[in-house]
Design a protein around this motif. Sequence first.
Motif, PDB file in Angstrom:
ATOM      1  N   GLU A  43       0.778  -1.108  -0.125  1.00  0.00           N
ATOM      2  CA  GLU A  43      -0.113  -0.059  -0.046  1.00  0.00           C
ATOM      3  C   GLU A  43       0.773   1.293  -0.071  1.00  0.00           C
ATOM      4  O   GLU A  43       0.633   2.326  -0.467  1.00  0.00           O
ATOM      5  CB  GLU A  43      -0.815  -0.259   1.303  1.00  0.00           C
ATOM      6  CG  GLU A  43      -1.592   1.192   1.543  1.00  0.00           C
ATOM      7  CD  GLU A  43      -2.383   1.528   2.758  1.00  0.00           C
ATOM      8  OE1 GLU A  43      -3.108   2.501   2.806  1.00  0.00           O
ATOM      9  OE2 GLU A  43      -1.782   0.747   3.659  1.00  0.00           O
ATOM     10  N   GLU A  44       2.074   1.081   0.483  1.00  0.00           N
ATOM     11  CA  GLU A  44       2.707   2.274   0.693  1.00  0.00           C
ATOM     12  C   GLU A  44       3.106   3.144  -0.395  1.00  0.00           C
ATOM     13  O   GLU A  44       3.138   4.337  -0.564  1.00  0.00           O
ATOM     14  CB  GLU A  44       4.153   1.830   1.306  1.00  0.00           C
ATOM     15  CG  GLU A  44       5.340   3.075   1.619  1.00  0.00           C
ATOM     16  CD  GLU A  44       6.587   2.468   2.519  1.00  0.00           C
ATOM     17  OE1 GLU A  44       7.448   3.360   2.092  1.00  0.00           O
ATOM     18  OE2 GLU A  44       6.316   1.440   2.897  1.00  0.00           O
ATOM     19  N   ALA A  45       3.308   2.485  -1.583  1.00  0.00           N
ATOM     20  CA  ALA A  45       3.489   3.364  -3.006  1.00  0.00           C
ATOM     21  C   ALA A  45       2.411   4.198  -3.279  1.00  0.00           C
ATOM     22  O   ALA A  45       2.507   5.018  -4.069  1.00  0.00           O
ATOM     23  CB  ALA A  45       3.895   2.162  -3.969  1.00  0.00           C
ATOM     24  N   PHE A  46       1.130   3.862  -2.746  1.00  0.00           N
ATOM     25  CA  PHE A  46      -0.110   4.344  -3.146  1.00  0.00           C
ATOM     26  C   PHE A  46      -0.203   5.493  -2.478  1.00  0.00           C
ATOM     27  O   PHE A  46      -1.245   6.411  -2.788  1.00  0.00           O
ATOM     28  CB  PHE A  46      -1.420   3.495  -3.280  1.00  0.00           C
ATOM     29  CG  PHE A  46      -0.997   2.312  -4.285  1.00  0.00           C
ATOM     30  CD1 PHE A  46      -1.529   2.436  -5.463  1.00  0.00           C
ATOM     31  CD2 PHE A  46      -0.314   1.341  -4.136  1.00  0.00           C
ATOM     32  CE1 PHE A  46      -1.166   1.478  -6.437  1.00  0.00           C
ATOM     33  CE2 PHE A  46      -0.004   0.210  -4.869  1.00  0.00           C
ATOM     34  CZ  PHE A  46      -0.633   0.306  -6.304  1.00  0.00           C
ATOM     35  N   TYR A  47       0.485   6.081  -1.326  1.00  0.00           N
ATOM     36  CA  TYR A  47       0.359   7.237  -0.798  1.00  0.00           C
ATOM     37  C   TYR A  47       1.544   7.790  -0.850  1.00  0.00           C
ATOM     38  O   TYR A  47       1.827   9.186   0.023  1.00  0.00           O
ATOM     39  CB  TYR A  47      -0.291   6.812   0.760  1.00  0.00           C
ATOM     40  CG  TYR A  47       0.469   5.898   1.772  1.00  0.00           C
ATOM     41  CD1 TYR A  47       1.722   6.301   2.258  1.00  0.00           C
ATOM     42  CD2 TYR A  47      -0.175   4.796   2.293  1.00  0.00           C
ATOM     43  CE1 TYR A  47       2.359   5.646   3.086  1.00  0.00           C
ATOM     44  CE2 TYR A  47       0.345   4.149   3.106  1.00  0.00           C
ATOM     45  CZ  TYR A  47       1.687   4.386   3.379  1.00  0.00           C
ATOM     46  OH  TYR A  47       2.500   3.684   4.393  1.00  0.00           O
ATOM     47  N   VAL A  48       2.312   7.602  -1.309  1.00  0.00           N
ATOM     48  CA  VAL A  48       3.920   8.374  -1.634  1.00  0.00           C
ATOM     49  C   VAL A  48       3.543   9.658  -2.254  1.00  0.00           C
ATOM     50  O   VAL A  48       4.098  10.501  -1.766  1.00  0.00           O
ATOM     51  CB  VAL A  48       4.735   7.658  -2.614  1.00  0.00           C
ATOM     52  CG1 VAL A  48       5.708   8.430  -3.193  1.00  0.00           C
ATOM     53  CG2 VAL A  48       5.504   6.444  -1.794  1.00  0.00           C
TER      54      VAL A  48
ATOM     55  N   PRO B  94      -5.003  -5.887  -6.916  1.00  0.00           N
ATOM     56  CA  PRO B  94      -4.176  -6.211  -5.599  1.00  0.00           C
ATOM     57  C   PRO B  94      -3.541  -7.375  -5.564  1.00  0.00           C
ATOM     58  O   PRO B  94      -2.192  -7.484  -4.880  1.00  0.00           O
ATOM     59  CB  PRO B  94      -5.349  -6.452  -4.672  1.00  0.00           C
ATOM     60  CG  PRO B  94      -6.609  -6.553  -5.348  1.00  0.00           C
ATOM     61  CD  PRO B  94      -6.481  -6.027  -6.971  1.00  0.00           C
ATOM     62  N   ASP B  95      -3.911  -8.577  -6.112  1.00  0.00           N
ATOM     63  CA  ASP B  95      -3.126  -9.726  -6.150  1.00  0.00           C
ATOM     64  C   ASP B  95      -1.771  -9.884  -6.782  1.00  0.00           C
ATOM     65  O   ASP B  95      -0.679 -10.304  -6.512  1.00  0.00           O
ATOM     66  CB  ASP B  95      -3.994 -10.877  -6.772  1.00  0.00           C
ATOM     67  CG  ASP B  95      -4.462 -10.671  -8.144  1.00  0.00           C
ATOM     68  OD1 ASP B  95      -4.482  -9.284  -8.641  1.00  0.00           O
ATOM     69  OD2 ASP B  95      -4.899 -11.506  -9.046  1.00  0.00           O
ATOM     70  N   ARG B  96      -1.752  -8.994  -8.112  1.00  0.00           N
ATOM     71  CA  ARG B  96      -0.459  -8.685  -8.404  1.00  0.00           C
ATOM     72  C   ARG B  96       0.621  -7.960  -7.715  1.00  0.00           C
ATOM     73  O   ARG B  96       1.770  -8.191  -7.749  1.00  0.00           O
ATOM     74  CB  ARG B  96      -0.577  -8.099 -10.062  1.00  0.00           C
ATOM     75  CG  ARG B  96      -1.334  -8.651 -10.852  1.00  0.00           C
ATOM     76  CD  ARG B  96      -1.518  -8.070 -12.354  1.00  0.00           C
ATOM     77  NE  ARG B  96      -2.259  -8.491 -13.203  1.00  0.00           N
ATOM     78  CZ  ARG B  96      -2.559  -8.396 -14.440  1.00  0.00           C
ATOM     79  NH1 ARG B  96      -2.054  -7.242 -14.848  1.00  0.00           N
ATOM     80  NH2 ARG B  96      -3.395  -8.968 -15.310  1.00  0.00           N
ATOM     81  N   MET B  97       0.114  -6.962  -6.888  1.00  0.00           N
ATOM     82  CA  MET B  97       1.020  -6.169  -6.082  1.00  0.00           C
ATOM     83  C   MET B  97       1.344  -7.144  -4.889  1.00  0.00           C
ATOM     84  O   MET B  97       2.782  -7.147  -4.564  1.00  0.00           O
ATOM     85  CB  MET B  97      -0.027  -5.162  -5.285  1.00  0.00           C
ATOM     86  CG  MET B  97      -0.229  -3.958  -6.149  1.00  0.00           C
ATOM     87  SD  MET B  97       1.071  -3.232  -7.118  1.00  0.00           S
ATOM     88  CE  MET B  97       2.125  -2.716  -5.711  1.00  0.00           C
TER      89      MET B  97
ATOM     90  N   THR C  84      -4.702 -13.714   0.829  1.00  0.00           N
ATOM     91  CA  THR C  84      -5.449 -12.840   1.935  1.00  0.00           C
ATOM     92  C   THR C  84      -4.992 -11.534   1.958  1.00  0.00           C
ATOM     93  O   THR C  84      -5.889 -10.670   2.290  1.00  0.00           O
ATOM     94  CB  THR C  84      -4.561 -13.463   3.064  1.00  0.00           C
ATOM     95  OG1 THR C  84      -4.967 -14.702   3.277  1.00  0.00           O
ATOM     96  CG2 THR C  84      -5.092 -12.947   4.610  1.00  0.00           C
ATOM     97  N   GLY C  85      -3.657 -11.231   1.479  1.00  0.00           N
ATOM     98  CA  GLY C  85      -3.204  -9.728   1.314  1.00  0.00           C
ATOM     99  C   GLY C  85      -4.263  -9.068   0.263  1.00  0.00           C
ATOM    100  O   GLY C  85      -4.402  -7.591   0.308  1.00  0.00           O
ATOM    101  N   ALA C  86      -4.505  -9.642  -0.777  1.00  0.00           N
ATOM    102  CA  ALA C  86      -5.054  -8.954  -1.656  1.00  0.00           C
ATOM    103  C   ALA C  86      -6.674  -8.574  -1.404  1.00  0.00           C
ATOM    104  O   ALA C  86      -7.124  -7.389  -1.912  1.00  0.00           O
ATOM    105  CB  ALA C  86      -5.570 -10.107  -3.181  1.00  0.00           C
ATOM    106  N   VAL C  87      -7.167  -9.069  -0.503  1.00  0.00           N
ATOM    107  CA  VAL C  87      -8.439  -8.681   0.085  1.00  0.00           C
ATOM    108  C   VAL C  87      -8.355  -7.533   0.824  1.00  0.00           C
ATOM    109  O   VAL C  87      -8.932  -6.387   0.674  1.00  0.00           O
ATOM    110  CB  VAL C  87      -9.241  -9.976   0.870  1.00  0.00           C
ATOM    111  CG1 VAL C  87     -10.306  -9.328   1.471  1.00  0.00           C
ATOM    112  CG2 VAL C  87      -9.512 -10.899  -0.101  1.00  0.00           C
ATOM    113  N   LEU C  88      -7.205  -7.245   1.638  1.00  0.00           N
ATOM    114  CA  LEU C  88      -6.985  -6.208   2.304  1.00  0.00           C
ATOM    115  C   LEU C  88      -6.764  -4.935   1.668  1.00  0.00           C
ATOM    116  O   LEU C  88      -7.263  -3.947   2.035  1.00  0.00           O
ATOM    117  CB  LEU C  88      -5.807  -6.524   3.325  1.00  0.00           C
ATOM    118  CG  LEU C  88      -5.665  -7.873   4.071  1.00  0.00           C
ATOM    119  CD1 LEU C  88      -4.374  -7.884   5.081  1.00  0.00           C
ATOM    120  CD2 LEU C  88      -7.114  -7.627   5.163  1.00  0.00           C
ATOM    121  N   LEU C  89      -5.634  -5.171   0.538  1.00  0.00           N
ATOM    122  CA  LEU C  89      -5.605  -4.137  -0.334  1.00  0.00           C
ATOM    123  C   LEU C  89      -6.720  -3.610  -1.042  1.00  0.00           C
ATOM    124  O   LEU C  89      -6.886  -2.310  -1.163  1.00  0.00           O
ATOM    125  CB  LEU C  89      -4.559  -4.361  -1.380  1.00  0.00           C
ATOM    126  CG  LEU C  89      -3.125  -4.839  -0.745  1.00  0.00           C
ATOM    127  CD1 LEU C  89      -2.215  -5.224  -2.054  1.00  0.00           C
ATOM    128  CD2 LEU C  89      -2.409  -3.673  -0.062  1.00  0.00           C
TER     129      LEU C  89
END
Length: 463
Positions: free
Chosen positions: A296-301, A352-355, A368-373
Amino acid sequence: MARTAQTKTEQSAMLRSLFLLAGPTVIEQALQTVVQYADTAMVGQIGAQASAAVGLTITVTWLVNSPLFAMGVGVLALIAKSIGENDLEKARAASSQAVWIALALGLVMGAATLAASPFLPGWMGADPSLHRDASIYFAIICAPMLFRSFSIIFASVLRAVGDTKTPMVVNGVMNLCNIVLNQLFISSGQTFHILGFSVHIPGMGWGIAGAAIATAVSMCLGGTMIFAAALRHPLLNMRGRKLQLDKPVLSEIVRVGIPVTLNRVVTCMGQVVFTSLVAGLGTLATAAHSIALTAEEAFYVPGYGMQAATSTLSGNALGRRSEKELHQVVHASLVLAVSIMSLMALGLFLFPDRMMALFTPDREVVETGAVLLRMVAVSEPLFAVFIIFEGVFQGIGDTRGPFVCSTVCMWVVRVCLTFVCVRWLGMGLRAVWVCMIADNALRCFWLTARYFAGVWKARFHRS
């Protein structure tokens, strides 16, 4: 008609100023994110346990960095205000006091973190299998704390005088160094096949410790370079100045910096407790949580790049006692930050899954992480508004209100609700991220209401 044309001209000039200041800072933070991505991806190849061990230390690292960034805000606010008042001597005095601040914080924080490193994983309730790796990683990255202190604080000093390019270049060098050393230190060596040729790159095979050493060496390089650049800057004119304490200037920096320090410490302590609650859900949940946070960090840079520029221009407006100029800064910053972060959030929602797959081959962690993103992508525009208003208040030295806001939102909304969801209701990682999103949304509405209430206006009418 003439007034409308003048207003449009002023808004265009403000947008240009924001682009000039924010552009290098956005690139700088993007480069830092690339390195964080590289670290996470390289460690992720070792396995979910390695990702969890490194991820366990992320929020504690934020906590450790809190006083450094906070005092950087104090220095930036004073220098930007002084430049707005055309008081260059006071700006130079503030930059000299930054040396004392960086020395004191670097030495104290370095000693404290090294002493705490053996006990940290146990305090956070991590699985015993993670203790050794997490302790080693944290101790190594905290060893060069003095260099980290100079890197963070003097980057703020340079931004305050409008030099955002130098921190960008220095961070670019640091990041390149980190990536190269990661390749040499983490793996045992890799062979790449390019155009029919085989190229073997040797490696030390040090794993997590190798990633930490690469970060530490890069930090030493960055701290040295950024301080040398500040010494040479013509506006600061620090060479040849007597390094002596200036209590009035130092107290003004500390008066702004203390609430920011408390804000960041309280927030990061909440993050530590928050992460320990996630750690109680198991290694898989910890790995998915920490990797999703990194992704997620890249998306609020862009938002945080805009925040640095917004703080500088807000401080300039305060120095000139111009409320109109501050409103122009706020309007332009909000338009840019919300527009850019909304577009990026769309990409996060769609892929999100690709990230997640960039950082780990573990399919279960990716899913699991894709759902969170996808969940957090919806809240990114609100997060952009919060980031900008936080930058405005920091730039004009109004830091107590945001401290109260962060304390309440972090501990009541994020930590307490997460505790209830996880410990009492037996809910999982999705509920944890709902609490995190609710925290960010409340901060956005709180600081927006505070700005439009005008409680900050008294600062523009002081003698």
